[in-house]
Motif scaffolding. Sequence first.
Motif, PDB file in Angstrom:
ATOM      1  N   ALA A   9      98.093 104.385  -3.570  1.00 45.78           N
ATOM      2  CA  ALA A   9      99.482 104.092  -3.211  1.00 45.78           C
ATOM      3  C   ALA A   9      99.554 103.261  -1.932  1.00 45.78           C
ATOM      4  O   ALA A   9     100.388 102.353  -1.806  1.00 45.78           O
ATOM      5  N   LEU A  10      98.683 103.544  -0.978  1.00 47.57           N
ATOM      6  CA  LEU A  10      98.672 102.792   0.274  1.00 47.57           C
ATOM      7  C   LEU A  10      98.245 101.353   0.024  1.00 47.57           C
ATOM      8  O   LEU A  10      98.879 100.407   0.531  1.00 47.57           O
ATOM      9  N   LEU A  11      97.199 101.162  -0.765  1.00 45.15           N
ATOM     10  CA  LEU A  11      96.758  99.804  -1.065  1.00 45.15           C
ATOM     11  C   LEU A  11      97.822  99.044  -1.844  1.00 45.15           C
ATOM     12  O   LEU A  11      98.079  97.864  -1.574  1.00 45.15           O
ATOM     13  N   GLU A  12      98.479  99.711  -2.785  1.00 47.86           N
ATOM     14  CA  GLU A  12      99.537  99.045  -3.551  1.00 47.86           C
ATOM     15  C   GLU A  12     100.663  98.576  -2.625  1.00 47.86           C
ATOM     16  O   GLU A  12     101.165  97.453  -2.764  1.00 47.86           O
ATOM     17  N   LYS A  41     103.909 101.157  10.297  1.00 44.41           N
ATOM     18  CA  LYS A  41     103.473 102.519   9.997  1.00 44.41           C
ATOM     19  C   LYS A  41     104.623 103.314   9.390  1.00 44.41           C
ATOM     20  O   LYS A  41     104.427 104.091   8.441  1.00 44.41           O
ATOM     21  N   THR A  42     105.836 103.125   9.917  1.00 41.25           N
ATOM     22  CA  THR A  42     106.999 103.851   9.403  1.00 41.25           C
ATOM     23  C   THR A  42     107.248 103.520   7.939  1.00 41.25           C
ATOM     24  O   THR A  42     107.509 104.411   7.117  1.00 41.25           O
ATOM     25  N   ASP A  43     107.170 102.236   7.590  1.00 42.73           N
ATOM     26  CA  ASP A  43     107.384 101.836   6.205  1.00 42.73           C
ATOM     27  C   ASP A  43     106.320 102.439   5.291  1.00 42.73           C
ATOM     28  O   ASP A  43     106.621 102.892   4.176  1.00 42.73           O
ATOM     29  N   LEU A  44     105.082 102.447   5.751  1.00 41.58           N
ATOM     30  CA  LEU A  44     104.010 103.008   4.930  1.00 41.58           C
ATOM     31  C   LEU A  44     104.182 104.508   4.757  1.00 41.58           C
ATOM     32  O   LEU A  44     103.943 105.045   3.671  1.00 41.58           O
ATOM     33  N   ASN A  84      99.903 109.699  12.438  1.00 45.98           N
ATOM     34  CA  ASN A  84      98.586 109.070  12.541  1.00 45.98           C
ATOM     35  C   ASN A  84      97.768 109.219  11.267  1.00 45.98           C
ATOM     36  O   ASN A  84      96.676 108.650  11.153  1.00 45.98           O
ATOM     37  N   VAL A  85      98.298 109.975  10.301  1.00 44.22           N
ATOM     38  CA  VAL A  85      97.617 110.060   9.007  1.00 44.22           C
ATOM     39  C   VAL A  85      97.483 108.682   8.374  1.00 44.22           C
ATOM     40  O   VAL A  85      96.535 108.421   7.622  1.00 44.22           O
ATOM     41  N   VAL A  86      98.410 107.765   8.690  1.00 44.04           N
ATOM     42  CA  VAL A  86      98.308 106.398   8.151  1.00 44.04           C
ATOM     43  C   VAL A  86      97.020 105.737   8.628  1.00 44.04           C
ATOM     44  O   VAL A  86      96.287 105.116   7.838  1.00 44.04           O
ATOM     45  N   GLU A  87      96.721 105.879   9.929  1.00 44.40           N
ATOM     46  CA  GLU A  87      95.496 105.280  10.466  1.00 44.40           C
ATOM     47  C   GLU A  87      94.253 105.851   9.800  1.00 44.40           C
ATOM     48  O   GLU A  87      93.289 105.136   9.524  1.00 44.40           O
ATOM     49  N   TYR A 135      94.005 107.011   6.739  1.00 42.66           N
ATOM     50  CA  TYR A 135      93.858 106.474   5.389  1.00 42.66           C
ATOM     51  C   TYR A 135      93.556 104.978   5.394  1.00 42.66           C
ATOM     52  O   TYR A 135      92.891 104.481   4.473  1.00 42.66           O
ATOM     53  N   ILE A 136      94.018 104.264   6.395  1.00 40.95           N
ATOM     54  CA  ILE A 136      93.619 102.862   6.536  1.00 40.95           C
ATOM     55  C   ILE A 136      92.102 102.786   6.710  1.00 40.95           C
ATOM     56  O   ILE A 136      91.419 101.932   6.127  1.00 40.95           O
ATOM     57  N   GLY A 137      91.562 103.703   7.497  1.00 39.81           N
ATOM     58  CA  GLY A 137      90.111 103.768   7.677  1.00 39.81           C
ATOM     59  C   GLY A 137      89.388 104.044   6.371  1.00 39.81           C
ATOM     60  O   GLY A 137      88.356 103.434   6.066  1.00 39.81           O
ATOM     61  N   TYR A 138      89.930 104.978   5.571  1.00 40.66           N
ATOM     62  CA  TYR A 138      89.337 105.265   4.265  1.00 40.66           C
ATOM     63  C   TYR A 138      89.317 103.997   3.399  1.00 40.66           C
ATOM     64  O   TYR A 138      88.315 103.697   2.734  1.00 40.66           O
ATOM     65  N   LEU A 139      90.443 103.274   3.386  1.00 41.51           N
ATOM     66  CA  LEU A 139      90.526 102.068   2.566  1.00 41.51           C
ATOM     67  C   LEU A 139      89.513 101.018   3.009  1.00 41.51           C
ATOM     68  O   LEU A 139      88.856 100.388   2.175  1.00 41.51           O
ATOM     69  N   ARG A 140      89.410 100.805   4.319  1.00 37.54           N
ATOM     70  CA  ARG A 140      88.453  99.812   4.817  1.00 37.54           C
ATOM     71  C   ARG A 140      87.036 100.122   4.330  1.00 37.54           C
ATOM     72  O   ARG A 140      86.278  99.221   3.972  1.00 37.54           O
TER      73      ARG A 140
END
Length: 226
Positions: free
Chosen positions: A156-159, A171-174, A188-191, A193-198
């Motif tokens: 969902a984050l990548l989409e 970050k708010t939009d995500l 900070n959960v967004v950060e 999951y961004i790390g997971y995606l990278r």
Amino acid sequence: MKVLVIEDEVALADAVARGLGAEGFEVTVANDGLEGLELARGAKFDLIVLDIMLPGMNGYRVCRTLREEEIWTPILMLTAKDGEYDEAEALDTGADDFLSKPFSFVVLVARLRALARRRSDANLAPLEFDDLTLEPVSRTVRRGDSDISLSPREFALLEALMRHSGEVVSKTDLLDRVWGEDFEGDPNVVEVYIGYLRRKIDRPFGRSDLETVRGEGYRLGSPLPK
């Protein structure tokens, strides 16, 4: 639109069915998880409303089984009040959204219509960025000829980022798009999951397409030309 409501509280299920019927939905009700699973497998529904605590098979297992069988009907899961862990597990097992009990019927209808809009034909087309491809229908991701396995939340984050490639997404939009507007956990959960995606879409391929734009948000790809 055809909606499957899987809820073991008979009075609540009947009330939801009557209300949705008055709003123009065609509603089928199941009062246990196994019955709901068989209905979801055998009939074409546009949306599923799924409770967690169900006899026969709980909502998490129903949701996970449907996704493992590549049944991608949008699922709105009903969670406990203030059930942060329920909400997290709902999304991680493949649900598209959640709503805490007790809920407003007006909000339920709005959430269902929003899910239906997200699954419109325009939003089901494959997304591409360079050699990265995301298929919303099959929920698969590839980089060139290599398949990439993502959790439902990572997907969902990548989409969300691919639908705005070249743009900074805050970050708010995500949080709103991926975790839901009612999310009250650590932003900070967004950060995380961004790390997971990278580690899945960039590093194994020697890429650095997913950027952190300090103080603004995140961007997939180069800035759009002005």
